[in-house]
Design a protein around this motif. Structure first.
Motif: not given
Length: 267
Positions: A38-40, A44-49, A80-83, A197-200
Motif C-alpha cells: 500500500p501507499w505510505g 495516502s493522506l496526500f491522495w485523499v487530500a 474522489p472515487l476516480i482519483v 482518519s477521524a481527525l482528517f
C-alpha cells in the motif's frame, strides 16, 4: 451530523480476492505482505487530500452547467472515487481489495447496526437529559423551511437520498478504506488509523467549524466523534462495508427523527 452543501449531497450534520492480505482487527498490514504494497501514510493522506481538492474544483465547474441536479450530485461524489481509483491502479492493486470492500459477515453487520443504535441512544440521550429537548439536536428549522404546507413530510427524507447512498459509500471508501490501508500499514497501526482518519474526516467537514467567516473549533467535535464511531466499526469488523452501513444508518436516522419529532410534537 448535519451537513448542508449546495448540491444537497449529505446530511451529517465484493468479495475478497485470493491472495489478499488478512487485515484482521488489530493486525496492521505491512508492505510486502502477500505481495501487497500500500501507499505510505503521508502519501495516502496526500491522495485523499488531492481527491477532496479535485472534487471542490469539479464542483465549481458543475455549478456553472445546466446539467440535471441528479447528474451534478453524482458527478460530484464520483470524482474522489476516480482519483483514489487512479492511486490504487498506480500501485497495481485491486480497488475493492485495497479499500477493503469485502462482503461483511453476519457478525460485522450486527456490529454495524449495534454500534449505530448505541451511538444514537448516547449521542441523542445525553443532550436530551441535559436540556430536556430532543429537537435542539435535530435540523427542525431546515425541515420546516423545506416542507411547504400540505406537502408529504417524508419528502424531506427522500430529498437527502445522497446522504444515505453517496456520502457513506464515498467517504468510508476514502477514509476507512483507502486512507486506513496506508495508515494501518505504517507504524501507526490500526489505533493510529482510527485517530488520524477521524481527525482528517472532521477537518474536511469545514462547514461545521467555519461559520460566517468565523472558526468555531467546538464544532469539530461532532464530525470527529462520528469519525471515531465509523473507524471503530471498520477496525473491529475488518470491513469497510460495515462502516458504510453504520454511516448510512446515522444519516438516515437524522432525517427520519426530524420528521417524527415535528409530526408528533416531540420536545
Amino acid at each position: 451530523m448535519e451537513h448542508r452543501v449546495s448540491k444537497g449531497e449529505e446530511i451529517i450534520h465484493f468479495g475478497k480476492e485470493s491472495g489478499a492480505p488478512a487485515d484482521r482487527p488489530g493486525m496492521a498490514l505491512v508492505a510486502g505482505d502477500a505481495g501487497f504494497r500500500p501507499w505510505g501514510a503521508w502519501t495516502s493522506l496526500f491522495w485523499v487530500a488531492a481527491a477532496e481538492v479535485i472534487r471542490a474544483l469539479v464542483d465549481l465547474g458543475l455549478d456553472r452547467t445546466p446539467l440535471p441536479r441528479v447528474l451534478v450530485i453524482t458527478l460530484s461524489w464520483v470524482t474522489p472515487l476516480i482519483v483514489l481509483l487512479v492511486a490504487v491502479r498506480i500501485a497495481r492493486q485491486s480497488f475493492a481489495t485495497y479499500c477493503n470492500l469485502r462482503r461483511p459477515r453476519a457478525a460485522a453487520v450486527e456490529l454495524a447496526i449495534g454500534t449505530f443504535l448505541v451511538a444514537e441512544v448516547v449521542l441523542r440521550g445525553i443532550p436530551y437529559l441535559a436540556t430536556g429537548s430532543l429537537r435542539n439536536n435535530l435540523p427542525v428549522e431546515d425541515y420546516q423551511a423545506m416542507i411547504a404546507p400540505g406537502m408529504w413530510p417524508w419528502w424531506y427524507v427522500l430529498k437527502y437520498w445522497p446522504a444515505a447512498i453517496f456520502a457513506p459509500l464515498v467517504e468510508e471508501t476514502a477514509y476507512r478504506g483507502f486512507l486506513w490501508r496506508g495508515l494501518a500499514a505504517s507504524r501507526l497501526g490500526h489505533g493510529g488509523s482510527l485517530l488520524v482518519s477521524a481527525l482528517f474526516f472532521a477537518a474536511v467537514h469545514y462547514h461545521y467549524y467555519i461559520q460566517g467567516g468565523q472558526v468555531v473549533l467546538g464544532a469539530l467535535i461532532s464530525p470527529f466523534i462520528f469519525g471515531l464511531i465509523f473507524g471503530f466499526v471498520r477496525w473491529r469488523s475488518g470491513s469497510t462495508i460495515a462502516a458504510i452501513i453504520t454511516h448510512a444508518l446515522v444519516n438516515i436516522a437524522l432525517t427520519v427523527l426530524t420528521v417524527l419529532a415535528v409530526r408528533h410534537g416531540w420536545p
